[in-house]
Scaffold this active site. Structure first.
Site, PDB file in Angstrom:
ATOM      1  N   GLU A   7       1.001  -1.072  -0.074  1.00 16.58           N
ATOM      2  CA  GLU A   7       0.208   0.073  -0.072  1.00 16.58           C
ATOM      3  C   GLU A   7       0.961   1.269   0.024  1.00 16.58           C
ATOM      4  O   GLU A   7       1.018   1.957   0.900  1.00 16.58           O
ATOM      5  CB  GLU A   7      -0.887   0.103   1.271  1.00 16.58           C
ATOM      6  N   HIS A   9       2.169   4.602  -2.225  1.00 16.09           N
ATOM      7  CA  HIS A   9       1.539   5.557  -3.174  1.00 16.09           C
ATOM      8  C   HIS A   9       2.482   6.473  -3.856  1.00 16.09           C
ATOM      9  O   HIS A   9       3.692   6.562  -3.636  1.00 16.09           O
ATOM     10  CB  HIS A   9       0.434   6.396  -2.560  1.00 16.09           C
ATOM     11  N   HIS A 159      -9.273   0.910  -1.232  1.00 15.62           N
ATOM     12  CA  HIS A 159      -8.373   1.696  -0.265  1.00 15.62           C
ATOM     13  C   HIS A 159      -9.390   2.940   0.076  1.00 15.62           C
ATOM     14  O   HIS A 159     -10.366   3.057  -0.869  1.00 15.62           O
ATOM     15  CB  HIS A 159      -7.110   2.120  -1.172  1.00 15.62           C
ATOM     16  N   ASP A 280       2.135   2.340   3.834  1.00 10.83           N
ATOM     17  CA  ASP A 280       1.097   3.395   3.512  1.00 10.83           C
ATOM     18  C   ASP A 280       2.242   4.560   3.367  1.00 10.83           C
ATOM     19  O   ASP A 280       1.807   5.697   3.700  1.00 10.83           O
ATOM     20  CB  ASP A 280       0.384   3.635   4.419  1.00 10.83           C
TER      21      ASP A 280
END
Length: 317
Positions: A7, A9, A159, A280
């Site tokens: 996860e 980004h 998400h 994250d």
């Protein structure tokens, strides 16, 4: 211990600014997030090397095209983001992999773009940033999309994204209107729509991934079963219980939750085949996340599954 994080980004020049959520009041923190989202060659790799992350599966940060109103523009931007990411992955296939970005404004177009991203670009599934123009993925309009997901045998990472409306419970309390609570509540509800709406029963081969230690769902399995049977006024077959559907069709990541107690509870609830490490990035500290998973009170075999084994199997890495 080899670590795969999924996860994690990025954004593109076209999406930056207008379609990047701001989950902090701090100008300094957000400026750092923005520069890290756009970086592939320096900050990200330096962080990965320092923290001990071998591979990142990258995805467009929220909301991405889920925040675009016009369907044609959303489809164009999603395709562009996928091509952009594919070029970055091709530069460093040993360090990066990709999740497709999809415009769910049009289910057929999203299915076609997912197939292109998987078969032509080599992506490992898709990540979707919540609802699209108030529509959730259990609706019949998305049946063609789920048929393609099951056919391709790739996971869909559900998400958090922006809420479709502003419930009164969040009025005048912006602190809880984002990742502190509202995003968790909405994403958990979105996943439960797939459970109770029959999507995951109709498509038993579909695998959903939830971040943030499962958006609270692993801690509520008993109550979900109890209240569903009470709601119906009948006993459900073992494989029809909400908990059974969740255990079969949903895997979770540790992204944004560096809590040993929550990890142990999630492993007990879902089993050690359904929990995967994530950070994250750039919203969370990779070093903190890696130190947490290395020191968590779990056995070496379970740690290996969580850190890399389960991701290798599920994403066919």
């Amino acid at each position: 211990m080899r670590k795969i994080a999924l996860e994690e980004h990025f954004t593109t020049p076209e999406l930056a600014g207008s379609y990047v959520a701001r989950p902090t009041q701090s100008d300094t923190l957000f400026a750092d997030v923005e520069r890290r989202l756009a970086d592939f060659d320096e900050l990200r790799l330096e962080m990965m090397d320092k923290a001990g992350i071998e591979l990142m599966v990258l995805s467009v940060t929220t909301p991405g095209v889920q925040g675009v109103r016009d369907t044609k523009e959303a489809i164009r931007l999603a395709r562009g983001a996928n091509d952009f990411l594919a070029r970055e992955v091709q530069k460093r296939p040993d360090r990066y992999a990709g999740f497709a970005h999809l415009a769910l404004h049009d289910a057929e177009a999203a299915a076609a773009e997912l197939e292109r991203a998987v078969r032509e670009l080599g992506f490992r599934g898709a990540l979707i940033n919540g609802q699209t123009k108030g529509h959730y993925l259990d609706e019949d309009r998305y049946l063609p999309f789920w048929e393609r997901v099951e056919e391709l045998n790739v996971p869909v990472y559900l998400h958090p994204g922006a809420m479709a409306d502003q419930p009164a419970m969040f009025a005048h309390r912006p602190e809880i209107g984002g990742p502190i609570w509202a995003w968790t509540a909405e994403t958990a509800a979105h996943a439960l729509r797939l459970v109770f709406g029959g999507t995951l029963t109709r498509f038993p081969g579909v695998k959903i991934i939830l971040g943030h230690m499962g958006e609270t769902l692993p801690f509520l399995l008993w109550r979900l079963d109890s209240r569903r049977e009470f709601d119906l006024g009948e006993k459900l077959a073992a494989d029809a219980l909400p908990s059974a559907i969740i255990k079969r069709n949903i895997a979770v990541t540790t992204s944004g939750v560096c809590d040993p107690g929550a990890l142990i509870a999630t492993l007990q609830a879902l089993g050690d085949d359904n929990v995967m490490f994530s950070v994250d990035y750039p919203y969370e500290d990779p070093q903190l996340a890696c130190d947490f998973i290395e020191s968590a009170p779990i056995g070496a075999d379970v740690r290996a599954k969580v850190c890399h084994g389960n991701a290798e199997r599920l994403l066919r890495l």
